[in-house]
Design a protein around this motif. Sequence first.
Motif, short mmCIF file in Angstrom:
data_model
loop_
_atom_site.label_atom_id
_atom_site.label_comp_id
_atom_site.label_asym_id
_atom_site.label_seq_id
_atom_site.Cartn_x
_atom_site.Cartn_y
_atom_site.Cartn_z
N LEU A 1 1.01 -1.32 0.07
CA LEU A 1 0.07 -0.20 0.10
C LEU A 1 0.88 1.19 -0.07
O LEU A 1 0.33 2.28 -0.19
CB LEU A 1 -0.97 0.01 1.33
N ARG A 2 2.06 1.03 0.29
CA ARG A 2 2.87 2.33 0.53
C ARG A 2 3.44 2.51 -0.89
O ARG A 2 4.20 1.78 -1.71
CB ARG A 2 4.07 1.98 1.45
N GLU A 3 3.56 3.85 -1.07
CA GLU A 3 3.80 4.41 -2.34
C GLU A 3 5.30 4.76 -2.34
O GLU A 3 6.29 5.04 -3.40
CB GLU A 3 3.47 5.96 -2.59
N ASP A 4 6.19 4.70 -1.04
CA ASP A 4 7.45 4.84 -1.13
C ASP A 4 8.34 3.67 -1.26
O ASP A 4 9.73 3.57 -1.42
CB ASP A 4 8.15 5.46 0.34
N PHE A 5 7.72 2.32 -1.56
CA PHE A 5 8.37 1.21 -1.64
C PHE A 5 7.75 0.39 -2.87
O PHE A 5 6.63 0.62 -3.42
CB PHE A 5 8.02 0.19 -0.65
N GLU A 6 8.88 -0.32 -3.76
CA GLU A 6 8.42 -1.22 -4.79
C GLU A 6 8.79 -2.37 -4.09
O GLU A 6 10.06 -2.73 -3.68
CB GLU A 6 9.19 -1.26 -5.99
N THR A 7 7.84 -3.54 -4.11
CA THR A 7 7.89 -4.55 -3.15
C THR A 7 8.29 -5.97 -3.88
O THR A 7 7.45 -6.27 -4.75
CB THR A 7 6.85 -4.79 -2.17
N ASP A 8 9.14 -6.63 -3.70
CA ASP A 8 9.70 -7.87 -4.06
C ASP A 8 9.49 -9.13 -3.10
O ASP A 8 9.40 -8.63 -1.85
CB ASP A 8 10.87 -7.99 -4.85
N TYR A 9 9.41 -10.10 -3.26
CA TYR A 9 9.18 -11.25 -2.54
C TYR A 9 9.89 -12.34 -2.76
O TYR A 9 9.76 -12.92 -3.92
CB TYR A 9 7.52 -11.50 -2.49
N ILE A 10 10.50 -13.06 -1.79
CA ILE A 10 11.36 -14.24 -1.82
C ILE A 10 10.85 -15.39 -0.85
O ILE A 10 10.91 -14.93 0.30
CB ILE A 10 12.69 -14.06 -1.58
N ASP A 11 10.47 -16.49 -1.36
CA ASP A 11 9.72 -17.33 -0.29
C ASP A 11 10.81 -18.51 -0.29
O ASP A 11 11.10 -19.41 -1.23
CB ASP A 11 8.25 -17.85 -0.89
N LEU A 12 11.53 -18.70 0.78
CA LEU A 12 12.57 -19.68 0.79
C LEU A 12 12.06 -21.04 0.77
O LEU A 12 12.83 -21.93 0.68
CB LEU A 12 13.35 -19.28 1.76
N GLY A 13 10.82 -21.20 1.00
CA GLY A 13 10.06 -22.51 0.87
C GLY A 13 9.99 -23.13 -0.73
O GLY A 13 9.81 -24.15 -0.86
N GLU A 14 10.27 -22.02 -1.35
CA GLU A 14 10.21 -22.46 -2.87
C GLU A 14 11.61 -22.19 -3.55
O GLU A 14 11.63 -22.40 -4.85
CB GLU A 14 9.15 -21.56 -3.48
N ALA A 15 12.56 -21.68 -2.74
CA ALA A 15 13.77 -21.31 -3.49
C ALA A 15 14.86 -22.49 -3.91
O ALA A 15 15.58 -22.31 -4.54
CB ALA A 15 14.49 -20.15 -2.85
N GLU A 16 14.72 -23.44 -2.97
CA GLU A 16 15.42 -24.75 -3.29
C GLU A 16 17.12 -24.27 -3.41
O GLU A 16 17.61 -24.67 -4.17
CB GLU A 16 15.11 -25.30 -4.38
N LEU A 17 17.41 -23.67 -2.21
CA LEU A 17 18.94 -23.03 -2.34
C LEU A 17 19.98 -24.15 -1.93
O LEU A 17 19.16 -25.05 -1.11
CB LEU A 17 18.87 -22.03 -1.22
N PRO A 18 20.88 -24.20 -2.82
CA PRO A 18 21.92 -25.35 -2.20
C PRO A 18 22.30 -25.02 -0.90
O PRO A 18 22.81 -24.13 -0.57
CB PRO A 18 22.96 -25.08 -3.38
#
Length: 199
Positions: free
Chosen positions: A39-56
């Motif tokens: 809702l905030r105009e001062d941010f552009e928001t991205d999202y990282i879900d580590l349940g889906e990232a499958e990091l090594p």
Amino acid sequence: MDTTTPAQAPLKLAVVLASNREGRFGPVVADWFLSRARLREDFETDYIDLGEAELPSALSHRPSPWARAALDKVTPVLDAADAYVVLTPEYNHSFPAVLKTLIDWHYGEWQAKPVGFVSYGGMSGGLRAVEQLRQVFAELHAVTVRDTVSFHNAGAHFDDEGNHRDPAGPDAAAKTMLDQVAWWAAALRSAKEVHPYGS
């Protein structure tokens, strides 16, 4: 023609959900928080879900093609961000291993940027995990903001649709924390334009 200067452009906020446990409650908290942040105009928001990232989990200076493909989904988001908010549960008085994996795969991406926290759990509300994360992020030259959003016995506070049963307090806490993140992000972005960090 876009006449927005870098100092006026919206801040890029990367929100990281730090749980990959089966049956996790984290997505409920993440949906609630993202609905406020977006809702905030001062941010552009991205999202990282580590349940889906499958990091090594095995760190390497020369990641395998599989590891590189997984990292390529998260590293550009972290690198582009001006600020972060980490949503973390508390596991055994600490934060999840998958979050440490994300942190340890990166270094320069975190430097001279602010980090806010949303935590959830049982009686502690995840605050012990947050206190440990402050030490970790200090080592990475990140700035953690003082105020947090914390949900004690989190499951009892949300209805079946993911709405908080009494949102006034959490909404106010989220605004305070995001205000602090925004101030630090803007200040540090402006400072780095004049004098890059570490130079």
